[in-house]
Design a protein around this motif. Structure first.
Motif: not given
Length: 334
Positions: A94, A98, A178, A194, A196
């Motif tokens: 990640v 984010y 992402y 996604t 995310m």
């Protein structure tokens, strides 16, 4: 503590308002500084303290004591959860800017799931007092398991996706990269998740596993669903900022698992004694002031011994060179 429907509604509305403010502040992706994390960590702790003082004024000493004991216990268990959050962030690579959004939504999912757990636990306890034996035995077993894991070699530890997460990935598919903060995109004519969204679900659903010991633990301190829910809410809502504040400190808390095992074992014994008392057996019960004192003392001692051990290890590595440890691996992965 007699809690009216109006108070429940006002409390939930108030918590939703705080979550909205938190979301508004962190809506723009950015790297969270230590200063920002520190300020908001203090804000959440102060809000929890104000709520506890409110309970003291309007409900009396017992509800306030139960809230603070539950809040401190849940907060300390949440710190242990951060180790796994670090692994999840590394697993899904990640981007740092984010991470605050991931944690915000992930913690919100965890809060909703915990509310369901709390409602179910309160209903079971109200109908079957013998469930305290099960909760107590489970916490004692969990405490022993924590000690065993702390003593075991954790060098190859990494996050493994749960079955629910794998099923969602198979059903909907996952994009190969992402796309900002988007949760769904169109790829090859198909709507897919996604990364995310996947990592948000990972954080939220993984917390359910943590709830298996934290919910029985707080029910060992209070059987009031209102206090159980609010203590969990305040402990979780400051977790995002705490992640960025003590991320570098996590590897130094080498004795945290031992401290948590003592706390869980202590609460497990408290639950068993309470169950015996409810069954008509004349046994001493552990009061809330004693519980609060034990929990705070264990956490203070654990923190001090952890920092001392980490300092000695750093001094030794300065002489002999760094050794591969679970903490070192986590830092590299992160």
């Amino acid at each position: 503590m007699d809690v009216s429907l109006t108070l429940w509604v006002l409390t939930i509305v108030g918590l939703c308002g705080l979550i909205a403010v938190d979301f508004f502040i962190g809506r723009k992706p950015h790297d969270v500084s230590v200063k920002e994390a520190g300020i908001w960590t203090v804000v959440w702790i102060v809000l929890a303290a104000i709520f506890g003082i409110g309970l003291l004024i309007f409900g009396g000493g017992r509800p306030a004591g139960e809230f603070f004991a539950g809040y401190i216990t849940e907060k300390s268990l949440s710190v242990d959860n951060l180790f796994v959050f670090v692994l999840i962030m590394a697993k899904f690579a990640v981007p740092s800017k984010y991470q605050q959004r991931v944690l915000l939504v992930g913690v919100l999912i965890a809060l909703v799931l915990r509310a369901i757990f709390i409602a179910a636990g309160a209903a079971i306890i109200a109908s079957f007092s013998w469930v305290f034996y099960i909760f107590g035995a489970f916490l004692i077993w969990t405490a022993w398991k924590l000690i065993q894991e702390a003593r075991a070699d954790q060098e190859d530890e990494e996050f493994e996706e749960n079955k629910l997460l794998k099923a969602a990935e198979r059903r909907f598919g996952v994009a190969d990269r992402y796309h900002g903060t988007k949760l769904w995109i169109q790829q090859n004519g198909k709507r897919v998740m996604t990364p995310m969204l996947v990592v948000m679900l990972a954080i939220g659903t993984t917390d359910v596993l943590f709830a298996l010991d934290s919910i029985p633990a707080i029910f060992g301190l209070t059987q009031d669903p209102y206090i159980v829910f609010t203590a969990n809410a305040f402990a979780l809502m400051g977790l995002r900022q705490l992640y960025f504040l003590i991320g570098g400190l996590l590897r130094k808390l080498v004795h945290l698992s031992y401290g948590l095992s003592i706390i869980l074992g202590f609460i497990g014994v408290k639950l068993v004694l309470h169950a015996l008392h409810e069954s008509g057996v004349h046994v001493p019960e552990i009061s809330i002031p004693v519980s609060l004192g034990v929990i705070c003392s264990v956490l203070i001692v654990t923190t001090i011994t952890s920092l001392r051990a980490s300092r000695k290890q750093a001094q030794a590595e300065a002489v002999t060179g760094p050794a591969e440890t679970p903490a070192t691996k986590t830092d590299v992965d992160a």
